[in-house]
Design an enzyme around this catalytic site. Structure first.
Site, mmCIF file in Angstrom:
data_model
loop_
_atom_site.group_PDB
_atom_site.id
_atom_site.type_symbol
_atom_site.label_atom_id
_atom_site.label_comp_id
_atom_site.label_asym_id
_atom_site.label_seq_id
_atom_site.Cartn_x
_atom_site.Cartn_y
_atom_site.Cartn_z
ATOM 1 N N ASP A 229 2.941 -0.276 0.650
ATOM 2 C CA ASP A 229 2.937 1.146 0.995
ATOM 3 C C ASP A 229 1.657 1.511 1.725
ATOM 4 O O ASP A 229 1.667 2.276 2.679
ATOM 5 C CB ASP A 229 3.084 2.005 -0.266
ATOM 6 C CG ASP A 229 2.031 1.687 -1.333
ATOM 7 O OD1 ASP A 229 1.488 0.565 -1.320
ATOM 8 O OD2 ASP A 229 1.758 2.555 -2.167
ATOM 9 N N ARG B 20 -5.830 2.374 -1.504
ATOM 10 C CA ARG B 20 -6.006 2.909 -2.856
ATOM 11 C C ARG B 20 -5.459 1.926 -3.896
ATOM 12 O O ARG B 20 -5.011 0.827 -3.542
ATOM 13 C CB ARG B 20 -5.334 4.277 -2.965
ATOM 14 C CG ARG B 20 -3.829 4.226 -2.919
ATOM 15 C CD ARG B 20 -3.221 5.588 -3.248
ATOM 16 N NE ARG B 20 -1.790 5.546 -3.121
ATOM 17 C CZ ARG B 20 -1.074 6.426 -2.433
ATOM 18 N NH1 ARG B 20 -1.673 7.411 -1.777
ATOM 19 N NH2 ARG B 20 0.236 6.331 -2.399
ATOM 20 N N ASP B 21 -5.435 2.343 -5.142
ATOM 21 C CA ASP B 21 -5.075 1.399 -6.206
ATOM 22 C C ASP B 21 -3.565 1.193 -6.320
ATOM 23 O O ASP B 21 -3.028 1.173 -7.419
ATOM 24 C CB ASP B 21 -5.672 1.871 -7.535
ATOM 25 C CG ASP B 21 -5.275 3.299 -7.867
ATOM 26 O OD1 ASP B 21 -4.527 3.912 -7.068
ATOM 27 O OD2 ASP B 21 -5.708 3.820 -8.914
ATOM 28 N N GLU B 22 -2.877 1.063 -5.191
ATOM 29 C CA GLU B 22 -1.448 0.725 -5.205
ATOM 30 C C GLU B 22 -1.226 -0.570 -4.433
ATOM 31 O O GLU B 22 -1.080 -1.620 -5.007
ATOM 32 C CB GLU B 22 -0.613 1.860 -4.621
ATOM 33 C CG GLU B 22 -0.519 3.030 -5.572
ATOM 34 C CD GLU B 22 0.730 3.861 -5.372
ATOM 35 O OE1 GLU B 22 1.835 3.397 -5.662
ATOM 36 O OE2 GLU B 22 0.561 5.009 -4.919
ATOM 37 N N GLU C 27 0.356 9.053 5.242
ATOM 38 C CA GLU C 27 1.379 9.081 4.201
ATOM 39 C C GLU C 27 2.123 10.408 4.182
ATOM 40 O O GLU C 27 3.316 10.459 3.938
ATOM 41 C CB GLU C 27 0.698 8.886 2.840
ATOM 42 C CG GLU C 27 1.619 9.022 1.652
ATOM 43 C CD GLU C 27 0.928 8.691 0.336
ATOM 44 O OE1 GLU C 27 -0.315 8.807 0.274
ATOM 45 O OE2 GLU C 27 1.623 8.294 -0.606
ATOM 46 N N HIS D 256 -0.046 4.669 5.925
ATOM 47 C CA HIS D 256 1.235 4.500 5.249
ATOM 48 C C HIS D 256 2.281 4.438 6.352
ATOM 49 O O HIS D 256 2.429 5.382 7.097
ATOM 50 C CB HIS D 256 1.493 5.759 4.426
ATOM 51 C CG HIS D 256 1.679 5.544 2.973
ATOM 52 N ND1 HIS D 256 0.652 5.188 2.144
ATOM 53 C CD2 HIS D 256 2.785 5.669 2.177
ATOM 54 C CE1 HIS D 256 1.116 5.106 0.899
ATOM 55 N NE2 HIS D 256 2.411 5.382 0.897
HETATM 56 C C1 BGC Z 1 3.782 5.120 -2.803
HETATM 57 C C2 BGC Z 1 4.954 5.182 -1.895
HETATM 58 C C3 BGC Z 1 6.216 5.177 -2.628
HETATM 59 C C4 BGC Z 1 6.197 6.298 -3.602
HETATM 60 C C5 BGC Z 1 7.415 6.437 -4.416
HETATM 61 C C6 BGC Z 1 3.860 6.218 -3.798
HETATM 62 O O1 BGC Z 1 2.852 6.223 -4.710
HETATM 63 O O2 BGC Z 1 2.592 5.091 -2.133
HETATM 64 O O3 BGC Z 1 4.833 5.184 -0.603
HETATM 65 O O4 BGC Z 1 7.349 5.030 -1.912
HETATM 66 O O5 BGC Z 1 5.081 6.277 -4.441
HETATM 67 O O6 BGC Z 1 7.775 7.668 -4.379
#
Ligand code: BGC
Length: 734
Positions: A335, A339-341, A617, A638
């Protein structure tokens, strides 16, 4: 069988925590070497070297897969790195994705922070005999001078650290039956961007600007007194006052720390990556931006698609889309990279994959990841929100329309783009299992036949994520009914499985029957007289795009009225992906161009006017006055909203693959010229050759030049008239 299966997993006697563990093995080779091969992998990410020379160019190997089911090992030809007599093999193992820190995951996982290695070095002597060196208790371990490493937080390199004391490695029983040879596209260093300028912020912070948001890391040279700690803080944007802004990184620290050994040094991180355009430098008295180079890192892919036109903002936007892809194609389609994802969010991929397959040859990249989608698919067919599923220990980790639909959409888009039936056949069971699962969930076996499919399969999920029906709202699932979205996507899934079945010559009668039933439910439940009951763009878009409306002309009219009335888009991730295609279907290309060229917030070009170098994003990442949307979810890299690029390429420039004859075997050139964009040029390098479209406004009309590769058939559809084209260049003036 590869010798790695005879080796043992080994680890350090005591965990080195977040310090990289170095594994060592000294050995003597007795004769002349004909060939040598090293196969290896790790719990963590590894860097191997033989006699001090780094093996291969892979970054963050072995990459990220569903480790408990599919753990890749890599194999290198190391013949040239070995010599007769004494040799030493060293492998550093950092944490990587194996020790993922998703909170839910961390609390459950097996052995925290215990870097482990398994490897086999196979040497063939010129006399034909063979020697195999395996990971076992003959190895030693030590602490590396990379004293801290983490995918999200970064790395600390201690140049004062003395060579760590050796201690024997300990064999440990970890699964080996899940080891597989590496698939997919390796991660490599791809580009280098020198620091562009030094910014001294109002707060006095020293910032190097690379001029481009990238994913990768920074290499730099410096000299500082012994024990000085230099820190590079990576970040994406300056705040409204022009100061360093890191809040949107959430818990990810994104730092590279170096403790100087007193001598001049040139260093870069080795076990992590960052998403950034800027770095703040502390610990050095003076900062020369030229001493810092951003190294762009992503999975290896060949560039295929090109686009340019008379509008500079659109050109910058298409560059941003490209950079969004580079920045988020790091072994897994993520995504965001900062960040922390940084996870394999399925929905983002579902929305962007059509565009991705224009920009680059993404076959290898997606093939590996789709195998992980299959590996992580739940028994009931649902697909986790993120793959690899690091959320697997929390209850609600799958079941969102459009997100889970990556199961059907990705294989189909790859088939249309590349025309490979073998891939489709391989991926079909996952597609089918997903669609069967949705059918089971909405089916009421006790109901009368015409009511058997009279409910949505879910009313949950991420909805039209981050839509902006109401400009005062920050974000969320949006207002489009989630049952509507689920039903529309079930129809789409059914249509896709039907098309794939026809290609593969499988029976699809049952799916055709269900599609009829579900479509009827959609019309009864969500439509009235050809119009959507919810007068919302995404509702109308889905009805049009998935052919669900019983009166497409009326639904198209409703959509156009809505867009004209509001003068802007209101869509989130789902709607934005298809909005312009829906307007094209409604015969409203000019209105689509209105939306595309809009520069005020919210619009695609708004971020470009705010200086974006990647796709944001959210529409409101940064407001016109420089204020940010909530820091909780505000990435500036994003790719999801970059999905509109497929419309720019396929409709504005007009290069369209044809589903019935995929892989550009048949091409339909159907551009939508608009006086506001007096010339457009696009091309794609396909397996059959380069396909290109160029058109420009002339005094009397338009002049089109279409290039058709040798093995392709092509037609042009211009202002309602069909032209048959021949291989080579075709010029049509109208
Ligand atoms: C992510 C996304 C993802 C979404 C789900 C987010 O935290 O960064 O892009 O699709 O959560 O709704």
């Amino acid at each position: 069988m590869n010798n790695i299966f005879s080796a043992s997993w080994i680890k350090a006697k005591r965990s080195n925590g977040k310090c990289v563990t170095d594994f060592h093995r000294a050995f003597a080779l007795r004769g002349k070497i004909a060939a040598a091969e090293l196969s290896l992998t790790a719990h963590g990410v590894f860097i191997a070297s033989l006699n001090g020379t780094r093996i291969g160019e892979d970054i963050l190997a072995p990459g990220w897969t569903v480790y408990h089911k599919r753990h890749q090992f890599l194999t290198y030809d190391v013949t040239d790195l070995l010599g007769q007599g004494d040799n030493e093999l060293t492998v550093g193992v950092g944490r990587g994705w194996f020790f993922h820190r998703a909170r839910e995951f961390e609390s459950k996982k097996l052995k925290s922070d215990e870097a482990a290695l398994i490897c086999a070095l196979t040497v063939r002597y010129e006399d034909g005999s063979e020697e195999v060196i395996l990971s076992d208790d003959n190895w030693q371990t030590s602490r590396s001078n990379v004293v801290f490493n983490d995918i999200y937080d970064g790395e600390t390199l201690d140049l004062t650290a003395r060579k760590g004391a050796l201690s024997p490695a300990v064999p440990v029983v970890y699964p080996k039956d899940i080891l597989i040879p590496a698939e997919g596209a390796p991660i490599r260093e791809q580009e280098r961007i020198p620091g562009q300028k030094l910014i001294v912020t109002p707060k006095g912070e020293l910032v190097v600007d690379f001029g481009q948001e990238v994913t990768g890391y920074v290499e730099f040279t410096a000299k500082a007194p012994r024990k000085t700690e230099i820190c590079l803080q990576h970040f994406e944007v300056l705040d409204r006052e022009g100061n360093v802004y890191t809040e949107n990184l959430r818990s990810a620290k994104q730092q590279f720390r170096v403790i100087s050994g007193g001598k001049a040094f040139a260093v870069k991180p080795q076990y992590t990556f960052y998403g950034f355009r800027y770095i703040q430098v502390t610990g050095l008295e003076t900062v020369d931006p030229k001493a810092f180079t951003a190294i762009v890192v992503h999975s290896e892919m060949k560039r295929t698609g090109y686009f340019s036109c008379a509008n500079e903002l659109l050109n910058q936007f298409s560059k941003n889309v490209l950079w969004g892809q580079k920045g988020n194609f790091l072994d897994v389609p993520t995504d965001c990279p900062q960040r922390d994802e940084r996870m394999g969010w399925t929905g983002d991929c579902e929305m962007f994959c059509r565009t991705a397959a224009i920009n680059y040859d993404v076959r290898d990249f997606y093939d590996k990841w789709y195998n992980d989608v299959a590996a992580d698919q739940h028994d009931d067919g649902l697909i986790p929100h993120v793959v690899p599923n690091v959320h697997r220990f929390i209850g609600n980790n799958a079941g969102s329309p459009a997100w889970d639909d990556v199961a059907t959409v990705l294989p189909w888009e790859l088939y249309v783009a590349y025309g490979d039936k073998k891939r489709l056949r391989r991926q079909f069971p996952t597609m089918k299992k997903y669609v069967d699962g949705m059918i089971e969930k909405c089916r009421d076996k006790n109901a009368l036949p015409d009511k058997e499919f009279a409910r949505p399969w879910t009313t949950e999920g991420y909805g039209d994520w981050l839509s902006l029906e109401d400009l005062s709202r920050e974000h969320g699932v949006g207002e489009t009914d989630r049952g509507l979205i689920a039903t529309a996507y079930l129809c789409y899934g059914l249509q896709t499985v039907i098309k794939a079945s026809q290609v593969l010559k499988y029976d699809c009668g049952w799916y055709e029957y269900v599609l009829e039933q579900v479509r009827r439910f959609f019309r009864n439940e969500y439509m009235e007289n050809g119009r959507m009951k919810q007068d919302l763009q995404t509702a109308m878009v889905l009805a049009l795009i998935f052919d669900l409306s019983d009166d497409p002309a009326e639904t198209g009219k409703q959509l156009a009225e809505n867009v004209r009335r509001l003068g802007r888009l209101t869509t989130g991730f789902i709607g934005a992906t298809h909005l312009l295609d829906a307007l094209t279907k409604a015969g409203e290309d000019a209105l689509a161009v209105d939306l595309l060229l809009r520069t005020e917030y919210p619009s695609w070009l708004y971020a470009v006017t705010m200086g974006a170098t990647t796709v944001w994003e959210r529409w409101n990442g940064m407001y016109p006055d420089g204020r940010f949307a909530s820091a909780g979810m505000n990435s500036f890299n994003h790719y999801a909203y970059g999905s509109v690029f497929s419309w720019m390429f396929r409709r504005l420039a007009g290069i369209q693959p044809v589903e019935g004859s995929p892989g550009y075997k048949t091409i339909r050139f159907a551009p939508a010229p608009d006086e506001r964009i007096p010339w457009v040029r696009a091309s794609i390098d396909t397996d059959l050759g380069t396909v290109s479209s160029y058109y420009e406004k002339t005094e009397s009309g338009w002049r089109f030049t279409f290039t058709v590769p040798g093995g392709s058939f092509a037609k042009a559809d211009l202002f309602g008239k069909i032209y048959t084209l021949h291989p080579g260049e075709n010029v049509i003036a109208i």
